[in-house]
Design a protein around this motif. Structure first.
Motif, PDB file in Angstrom:
ATOM      1  N   GLU A   5      67.689 -73.979 -53.352  1.00 21.04           N
ATOM      2  CA  GLU A   5      67.611 -73.790 -52.066  1.00 21.04           C
ATOM      3  C   GLU A   5      68.078 -71.918 -51.516  1.00 21.04           C
ATOM      4  OE1 GLU A   5      67.388 -75.445 -49.783  1.00 21.04           O
ATOM      5  OE2 GLU A   5      67.042 -74.216 -47.633  1.00 21.04           O
TER       6      GLU A   5
ATOM      7  N   THR B  90      73.100 -70.572 -46.849  1.00 16.76           N
ATOM      8  CA  THR B  90      73.390 -68.502 -46.421  1.00 16.76           C
ATOM      9  C   THR B  90      74.130 -68.239 -46.206  1.00 16.76           C
ATOM     10  OG1 THR B  90      71.721 -70.234 -44.315  1.00 16.76           O
ATOM     11  CG2 THR B  90      73.152 -68.822 -43.162  1.00 16.76           C
TER      12      THR B  90
ATOM     13  N   ARG C  69      65.425 -70.285 -52.817  1.00 17.05           N
ATOM     14  CA  ARG C  69      64.116 -70.444 -51.609  1.00 17.05           C
ATOM     15  C   ARG C  69      64.316 -69.226 -50.409  1.00 17.05           C
ATOM     16  NH1 ARG C  69      62.054 -75.405 -49.704  1.00 17.05           N
ATOM     17  NH2 ARG C  69      61.684 -75.031 -47.372  1.00 17.05           N
ATOM     18  N   ARG C  70      65.756 -69.323 -50.154  1.00 16.47           N
ATOM     19  CA  ARG C  70      66.125 -68.370 -48.931  1.00 16.47           C
ATOM     20  C   ARG C  70      66.192 -67.198 -49.175  1.00 16.47           C
ATOM     21  NH1 ARG C  70      67.710 -70.355 -44.419  1.00 16.47           N
ATOM     22  NH2 ARG C  70      67.595 -72.438 -44.053  1.00 16.47           N
TER      23      ARG C  70
ATOM     24  N   PRO D 201      63.857 -65.036 -51.885  1.00 19.63           N
ATOM     25  CA  PRO D 201      62.584 -64.963 -53.236  1.00 19.63           C
ATOM     26  C   PRO D 201      63.097 -63.913 -53.718  1.00 19.63           C
ATOM     27  CG  PRO D 201      61.925 -65.218 -51.081  1.00 19.63           C
ATOM     28  CD  PRO D 201      63.677 -64.892 -50.679  1.00 19.63           C
ATOM     29  N   GLU D 202      63.932 -62.620 -53.681  1.00 16.51           N
ATOM     30  CA  GLU D 202      64.049 -61.436 -54.391  1.00 16.51           C
ATOM     31  C   GLU D 202      65.155 -61.495 -55.392  1.00 16.51           C
ATOM     32  OE1 GLU D 202      64.480 -61.862 -51.086  1.00 16.51           O
ATOM     33  OE2 GLU D 202      65.717 -60.148 -50.540  1.00 16.51           O
TER      34      GLU D 202
ATOM     35  N   LYS E 290      73.332 -60.307 -49.744  1.00 18.53           N
ATOM     36  CA  LYS E 290      72.681 -59.534 -49.211  1.00 18.53           C
ATOM     37  C   LYS E 290      73.370 -58.458 -48.030  1.00 18.53           C
ATOM     38  CE  LYS E 290      68.564 -61.397 -47.108  1.00 18.53           C
ATOM     39  NZ  LYS E 290      68.096 -62.012 -46.007  1.00 18.53           N
TER      40      LYS E 290
ATOM     41  N   ALA F 109      63.638 -62.777 -58.501  1.00 20.59           N
ATOM     42  CA  ALA F 109      62.358 -62.167 -59.703  1.00 20.59           C
ATOM     43  C   ALA F 109      63.635 -61.437 -60.211  1.00 20.59           C
ATOM     44  CB  ALA F 109      61.962 -60.998 -58.934  1.00 20.59           C
TER      45      ALA F 109
END
Lengths: 468, 115
Positions: free
Chosen positions: B81, B21, B84-85, B87-88, B28, B91
């Motif tokens: 993990e 996280t 998994r959290r 996804p972008e 982000k 890519a």
């Protein structure tokens, strides 16, 4: 002054209250003396009333009279010289009127002057035999001798004749002598204090004391040979008519001074008293006493100074105890746990700024009660621990609050692992309708908010994304 | 599995999710477009991040990495993990296995104290 019994007897016959003056008149006593006796009887509860309303005998007073009357003390009776003089008069049978009259006359002059008393009684027309007895009794009370001027009147013709004849009848007359200025004085048959022989001996002794100057109150000391010689000389001087002077020899013996008469013409052999040295005694440190022989050496051993002693004050459940410390042993201090049930550290020696115990005026350590201070320190520690515990709990609560979603997810995944499958991530995933790329959003978008595919860049509205 | 095992597994997942996280939030914060640019340019994101950290921060992150290793969490598991959290991110790095291996080595060197 009337006695208390006389006053009670007088009141017993009265039906009404009687004034002090009437009672005094009835008793032929002074008003003041009667009032004093009434006051004393009132204090004992035998009479009631006062000088204004009169006096009445009480029931207790009547009972006391039936039991034999009141036995007043000398002080209560107010024995004065006048009372004694009047009492003598009553005892020899003088009528009360004549007693008061004679006493008034005597007390108009110097009642201690025997010549005046005799003259006053003659003025009161008291019979000679009664007056002589009254005066002699009064003289005996005053411890006075017969004045030479009254020797004939007071002693009588028979004794006077005896004295003039040079006989010595006084020796058989019993205690008829007193000492006046250290001289025996005849005061009448059986009216004195001393026998003739006793009076003479006592006079001699007093004369001897006067000769060595001891009568002025000098402290008495053991008599020595010199004192005895002075006494013998004093007696010899006092009786000059006796046999020719004798010679005496005084030797100092072990038991005191020894007086020996030296006979004329007889040789006297003087013996040199054996010189016996005084005994020597040794008192040992333990208190025992030993008599030392002459020439025996005495060895005094020097005692080593006592080493300083150390005492340990222990605090026990029974209280503070003091023990002497053996310097060869170490001092072990057991630090007791606070909750060991021990009483508070009291007493505790007060320490000065130099690290040494503070001593009181008596030289002993000053002890203080530190229990309140210990309680305060303990309270502060408890407060500090309570604050730290509170802060830790608040921090833990904050951590849990922040990580609660993570914790829930971790627990869910752990449970899912047990069931054989891992749960999907709780994060919301979206899929692009053009390139079918899956992506997540930091938050749920609004209906009109644009959402762009991170891969192909296609724009979607929030309403479309949420409805997919 | 016993209750003790569930609790141990819960603790392991907790540490894993917490670390992932943190990485996702950091990514982000940086922005996915910037990350895509850096990845396409071949620049090491791990290296750039560590350069921005203070020594204390590095110590803290190294301690967290040791905790992950002690609990049996491998870097690949943590990376998985994260993807998994996020996804972008998957890519962006799709097909760039060399880049991913290089990043894993850098992380390993950091945990060992080599960088």
């Amino acid at each position: 002054m009337a006695s208390q019994n006389d006053v009670l007897e007088a009141l017993r016959t009265k039906e009404a209250a009687t004034s002090t003056e009437d009672l005094a008149k009835e008793l032929k006593a002074s008003r003041e003396g009667t009032r004093k006796q009434l006051t004393r009887l009132k204090d004992k509860g035998y009479v009631d009333g006062d000088s204004q309303e009169g006096w009445l005998i009480t029931e207790d007073g009547r009972n006391q009279l039936e039991r034999g009357g009141v036995a007043p003390s000398m002080v209560e009776e107010g024995v004065t010289p006048r009372d004694v003089f009047e009492g003598i008069g009553r005892r020899i049978g003088i009528t009360p009127d004549r007693i008061v009259l004679a006493t008034d006359i005597v007390w108009s002059g110097d009642y201690t002057d025997i010549k005046w008393v005799w003259e006053a009684l003659r003025q009161a027309v008291i019979r000679d035999d009664l007056a002589k007895l009254w005066v002699n009794s009064w003289r005996a009370h005053l411890k006075k001798g017969i004045p030479p001027e009254l020797e004939r009147e007071l002693v009588g013709a028979e004794e006077e004749q005896g004295v003039k004849a040079g006989a010595k009848p006084r020796v058989e007359e019993g205690r008829s002598y007193i000492l006046v200025e250290d001289l025996p004085v005849y005061v009448g048959k059986n009216l004195g204090d001393l026998l003739y022989e006793d009076a003479v001996d006592l006079a001699r002794i007093r004369a001897g004391r006067a000769a060595r100057g001891a009568v002025q109150g000098a402290p008495s000391q053991p008599w020595g040979a010199r004192d005895i010689i002075e006494i013998v000389n004093a007696v010899r001087d006092w009786a000059p008519g006796q046999a020719p002077s004798k010679s005496y020899m005084v030797t100092q013996g072990e038991g005191g001074a020894i007086v020996q008469e030296v006979e004329p013409g007889k040789p006297m052999v003087l013996q040199q008293p054996a010189s016996k040295p005084g005994a020597t005694y040794l008192v040992k440190p333990d208190g025992s006493v030993k008599q030392m022989e002459p020439g025996e050496p005495i060895v005094v051993t020097q005692q080593a100074p006592a080493a300083q002693r150390t005492f340990i004050v222990k605090q026990t459940p029974e209280g503070a105890t003091v023990e002497e410390h053996d310097l060869s042993k170490p001092i072990i201090i057991n630090a007791l746990a606070p909750a060991s049930g021990m009483p508070p550290m009291y007493p505790f020696p007060a320490m000065g700024g130099d690290g040494k115990p503070i001593l009181g005026s008596d030289g002993k350590p000053v002890y203080v009660d530190i229990e309140p201070m210990l309680k305060w320190v303990g309270f502060q520690g408890e407060q500090r621990r309570a604050d730290e515990r509170h802060n830790a709990l608040m921090g833990l609560t904050q951590v849990i609050k922040e990580n609660l979603p993570i914790g829930i997810e971790a627990f869910s995944r752990a449970v899912g692992e047990v069931k054989g499958k891992a749960p999907e991530s709780t994060a919301q995933q979206y899929e692009c309708g053009s390139c079918h790329t899956k992506f997540t959003l930091p938050r749920e978008p609004g209906e009109d908010e644009k959402v762009i595919c991170p891969k192909c860049g296609t724009e979607w509205t929030g309403k479309v994304v949420m409805s997919a | 599995m016993t209750i003790r095992g569930i609790l141990q597994s819960t603790a392991r997942y907790f540490v894993l999710i917490k670390a992932a996280t943190d990485i996702v939030n950091k990514a982000k914060q940086i922005g996915m477009d910037k990350i895509k640019t850096l990845v396409d340019a071949g620049r090491s994101i791990t290296e750039i991040y560590l350069e921005s950290c203070s020594p204390d921060k590095k110590v803290e992150k190294r301690r967290e990495a040791h905790t992950l290793l002690e609990m049996g969490i491998t870097p690949e598991e943590l990376w998985k993990e994260v993807l998994r959290r996020l996804p972008e991110l998957e890519a962006i790095i799709k097909g760039k296995d060399d880049y991913i291996q290089a990043e894993m080595k850098k992380i390993e060197a950091f945990v060992k104290g080599e960088i």
